[in-house]
Scaffold this motif. Structure first.
Motif, mmCIF file in Angstrom:
data_model
loop_
_atom_site.group_PDB
_atom_site.id
_atom_site.type_symbol
_atom_site.label_atom_id
_atom_site.label_comp_id
_atom_site.label_asym_id
_atom_site.label_seq_id
_atom_site.Cartn_x
_atom_site.Cartn_y
_atom_site.Cartn_z
ATOM 1 N N VAL A 112 -0.649 -6.865 5.645
ATOM 2 C CA VAL A 112 -1.869 -7.528 6.105
ATOM 3 C C VAL A 112 -1.538 -8.897 6.689
ATOM 4 O O VAL A 112 -2.015 -9.276 7.769
ATOM 5 N N GLU A 113 -0.686 -9.637 5.980
ATOM 6 C CA GLU A 113 -0.324 -10.988 6.428
ATOM 7 C C GLU A 113 0.525 -10.953 7.707
ATOM 8 O O GLU A 113 0.271 -11.702 8.651
ATOM 9 N N LEU A 114 1.516 -10.072 7.745
ATOM 10 C CA LEU A 114 2.440 -10.043 8.885
ATOM 11 C C LEU A 114 1.787 -9.476 10.146
ATOM 12 O O LEU A 114 2.061 -9.936 11.263
ATOM 13 N N LEU A 115 0.938 -8.462 9.975
ATOM 14 C CA LEU A 115 0.339 -7.819 11.140
ATOM 15 C C LEU A 115 -1.000 -8.434 11.538
ATOM 16 O O LEU A 115 -1.544 -8.104 12.594
ATOM 17 N N GLN A 116 -1.522 -9.300 10.677
ATOM 18 C CA GLN A 116 -2.808 -9.957 10.956
ATOM 19 C C GLN A 116 -3.925 -8.940 11.215
ATOM 20 O O GLN A 116 -4.741 -9.103 12.121
ATOM 21 N N ARG A 117 -3.923 -7.889 10.432
ATOM 22 C CA ARG A 117 -4.972 -6.868 10.472
ATOM 23 C C ARG A 117 -5.500 -6.687 9.053
ATOM 24 O O ARG A 117 -4.755 -6.858 8.085
ATOM 25 N N ASN A 118 -6.770 -6.326 8.937
ATOM 26 C CA ASN A 118 -7.305 -6.160 7.585
ATOM 27 C C ASN A 118 -6.840 -4.840 6.969
ATOM 28 O O ASN A 118 -6.418 -3.913 7.667
ATOM 29 N N GLU A 119 -6.978 -4.765 5.656
ATOM 30 C CA GLU A 119 -6.467 -3.619 4.893
ATOM 31 C C GLU A 119 -7.138 -2.314 5.305
ATOM 32 O O GLU A 119 -6.487 -1.273 5.409
ATOM 33 N N ILE A 120 -8.444 -2.371 5.567
ATOM 34 C CA ILE A 120 -9.177 -1.159 5.934
ATOM 35 C C ILE A 120 -8.630 -0.575 7.235
ATOM 36 O O ILE A 120 -8.407 0.630 7.348
ATOM 37 N N GLU A 121 -8.400 -1.429 8.225
ATOM 38 C CA GLU A 121 -7.876 -0.945 9.502
ATOM 39 C C GLU A 121 -6.477 -0.364 9.341
ATOM 40 O O GLU A 121 -6.157 0.698 9.876
ATOM 41 N N LEU A 122 -5.625 -1.047 8.584
ATOM 42 C CA LEU A 122 -4.249 -0.573 8.416
ATOM 43 C C LEU A 122 -4.199 0.771 7.694
ATOM 44 O O LEU A 122 -3.375 1.633 8.032
ATOM 45 N N PHE A 123 -5.069 0.969 6.731
ATOM 46 C CA PHE A 123 -5.052 2.227 5.994
ATOM 47 C C PHE A 123 -5.371 3.417 6.901
ATOM 48 O O PHE A 123 -4.929 4.536 6.658
ATOM 49 N N LYS A 124 -6.133 3.195 7.953
ATOM 50 C CA LYS A 124 -6.412 4.264 8.904
ATOM 51 C C LYS A 124 -5.115 4.752 9.549
ATOM 52 O O LYS A 124 -4.888 5.954 9.711
ATOM 53 N N TYR A 125 -4.261 3.802 9.914
ATOM 54 C CA TYR A 125 -2.962 4.155 10.494
ATOM 55 C C TYR A 125 -2.053 4.781 9.439
ATOM 56 O O TYR A 125 -1.366 5.764 9.699
ATOM 57 N N PHE A 126 -2.056 4.202 8.238
ATOM 58 C CA PHE A 126 -1.185 4.712 7.172
ATOM 59 C C PHE A 126 -1.506 6.162 6.848
ATOM 60 O O PHE A 126 -0.608 6.983 6.637
ATOM 61 N N ASN A 127 -2.799 6.509 6.775
ATOM 62 C CA ASN A 127 -3.186 7.878 6.439
ATOM 63 C C ASN A 127 -2.673 8.877 7.473
ATOM 64 O O ASN A 127 -2.204 9.969 7.129
ATOM 65 N N ILE A 128 -2.765 8.497 8.736
ATOM 66 C CA ILE A 128 -2.288 9.381 9.803
ATOM 67 C C ILE A 128 -0.773 9.531 9.740
ATOM 68 O O ILE A 128 -0.223 10.644 9.795
ATOM 69 N N LEU A 129 -0.073 8.415 9.606
ATOM 70 C CA LEU A 129 1.388 8.451 9.579
ATOM 71 C C LEU A 129 1.912 9.139 8.325
ATOM 72 O O LEU A 129 2.949 9.809 8.366
ATOM 73 N N GLN A 130 1.189 8.999 7.208
ATOM 74 C CA GLN A 130 1.600 9.695 5.987
ATOM 75 C C GLN A 130 1.438 11.201 6.152
ATOM 76 O O GLN A 130 2.310 11.977 5.745
ATOM 77 N N LYS A 131 0.333 11.629 6.770
ATOM 78 C CA LYS A 131 0.113 13.055 6.987
ATOM 79 C C LYS A 131 1.230 13.650 7.839
ATOM 80 O O LYS A 131 1.645 14.801 7.640
ATOM 81 N N GLU A 132 1.725 12.861 8.798
ATOM 82 C CA GLU A 132 2.793 13.339 9.683
ATOM 83 C C GLU A 132 4.179 13.212 9.060
ATOM 84 O O GLU A 132 5.170 13.589 9.678
ATOM 85 N N GLY A 133 4.256 12.682 7.845
ATOM 86 C CA GLY A 133 5.535 12.569 7.154
ATOM 87 C C GLY A 133 6.390 11.413 7.621
ATOM 88 O O GLY A 133 7.585 11.332 7.283
ATOM 89 N N LYS A 134 5.795 10.477 8.348
ATOM 90 C CA LYS A 134 6.571 9.358 8.883
ATOM 91 C C LYS A 134 6.649 8.188 7.908
ATOM 92 O O LYS A 134 7.555 7.365 8.001
ATOM 93 N N ILE A 135 5.684 8.090 6.992
ATOM 94 C CA ILE A 135 5.710 7.045 5.979
ATOM 95 C C ILE A 135 5.254 7.628 4.650
ATOM 96 O O ILE A 135 4.729 8.740 4.586
ATOM 97 N N LYS A 136 5.443 6.850 3.589
ATOM 98 C CA LYS A 136 4.959 7.203 2.268
ATOM 99 C C LYS A 136 4.169 6.032 1.700
ATOM 100 O O LYS A 136 4.534 4.873 1.901
ATOM 101 N N ILE A 137 3.081 6.356 1.000
ATOM 102 C CA ILE A 137 2.297 5.347 0.287
ATOM 103 C C ILE A 137 2.586 5.538 -1.194
ATOM 104 O O ILE A 137 2.292 6.593 -1.753
ATOM 105 N N VAL A 138 3.176 4.533 -1.841
ATOM 106 C CA VAL A 138 3.607 4.688 -3.224
ATOM 107 C C VAL A 138 3.119 3.501 -4.057
ATOM 108 O O VAL A 138 2.776 2.439 -3.521
ATOM 109 N N VAL A 139 3.092 3.701 -5.363
ATOM 110 C CA VAL A 139 2.761 2.626 -6.299
ATOM 111 C C VAL A 139 4.007 2.259 -7.068
ATOM 112 O O VAL A 139 4.630 3.104 -7.724
#
Length: 310
Positions: A274-301
């Protein structure tokens, strides 16, 4: 292996959320056509003590040694307010956990004073309301015999008029059933004077109890959101996961490339991105969900934080 606890689940709504199931699997008074837990095999409408409270507390103590979730969320595979010990359980959890507590409910028991008082022990309540008219309610939620939308609306009105807590009201949209002009007008008429923190429009992310129904499109959800806002409802958001670039308005290839380039170097926490990209969390999660579905990234705890990594 825990009996009552599941997760943690990374969520843009609740951060790192630890789930707690307060009833037996599919203990519910509704048989919603979209339920991702499957069909209700046996209806329940009596509040009862469904779990061993001491066992639940032991499980939570064990988990909380290594995890500090943003929320402990009472939800699971059935309706949590059917557990008559809900208020007592929340109070016991407070003694071992200093974070926030959420309850996700189908709203069916809000006419019960004890249920409303128990919910006041939580920090956030997420009730659902999928219809305002009786015929649509029966088609969407397929209730236990004797439960009517009139009863639910009466309970919802009492709850919203007295609660001092944050309320995220979730409306689950199934195109062709509860999104007609008439039903949307009914929603506005009922909700226009209600005290709600935000209204959240949702739709299928996985197959529901009836396999034939399909998720509402982002276009349709956006139309409903715009109609609600233009009709005077103040805070309305779409919480459906975006699963393709075509669904996401103004998708930025450059932002996607920047995200992937960053993750080629190392993993990042949500806060860092959020800090580095200067985008809010809600907007970034939209991209993360798509990229995770395509296997390009992982969302982990990891270590109480949500991380994004390649």
């Amino acid at each position: 292996m825990y009996k009552y606890i599941f997760g943690p689940v990374p969520s843009r709504r609740l951060g790192v959320s630890l789930g707690v199931d307060l009833v037996m699997s599919k203990t519910c008074n509704l048989n919603c056509i979209y339920c991702e837990c499957g069909s209700t095999t046996k209806f329940y409408n009596m509040r009862d003590s469904y779990i061993d409270i001491n066992k639940l507390v032991e499980e939570l103590k064990d988990v909380l040694q290594n995890l500090t979730p943003d929320y402990i969320t009472f939800s699971g595979s059935g309706e949590p307010t059917l557990n008559k010990d809900l208020g007592t359980i929340i109070k016991k959890v407070r003694k071992i956990y200093s974070g926030k507590i959420a309850v996700i409910t189908n709203s069916s028991l809000l006419n019960d004073l004890d249920v409303r008082e128990s919910l006041e022990e939580a920090d956030l309540i997420i009730p659902s309301l999928d219809a305002v008219s009786e015929d649509i309610f029966k088609r969407m939620n397929r209730p236990i015999e004797g439960l009517s939308i009139k009863n639910i609306l009466e309970g919802m009105t009492k709850f919203l008029s007295t609660t001092k807590k944050d309320v995220y009201l979730e409306i689950f949209i199934v195109e062709g059933i509860n999104d007609s002009v008439e039903e949307l007008e009914n929603f506005v008429e009922y909700l226009k004077d209600k005290k709600i923190t935000t209204i959240q429009l949702n739709t299928l992310a996985r197959p529901g109890a009836i396999k034939e129904i399909k998720p509402a499109s982002i276009k349709r959800l956006s139309e409903i959101r715009e109609y609600f806002i233009s009709s005077g409802l103040k805070s309305v958001e779409i919480i459906k996961k975006y699963t393709s670039r075509e669904e996401l308005p103004k998708y930025s290839d450059k932002l996607e490339e920047l995200i992937l380039n960053m993750l080629n170097k190392r993993k990042y926490s949500i806060d860092e991105m959020v800090e580095l990209l200067q985008r809010n969390e809600i907007e970034l999660f939209k991209y993360f969900n798509i990229l995770q579905k395509e296997g390009k990234i992982k969302i982990v705890v990891e270590n109480d934080q949500i991380y994004i990594k390649s």
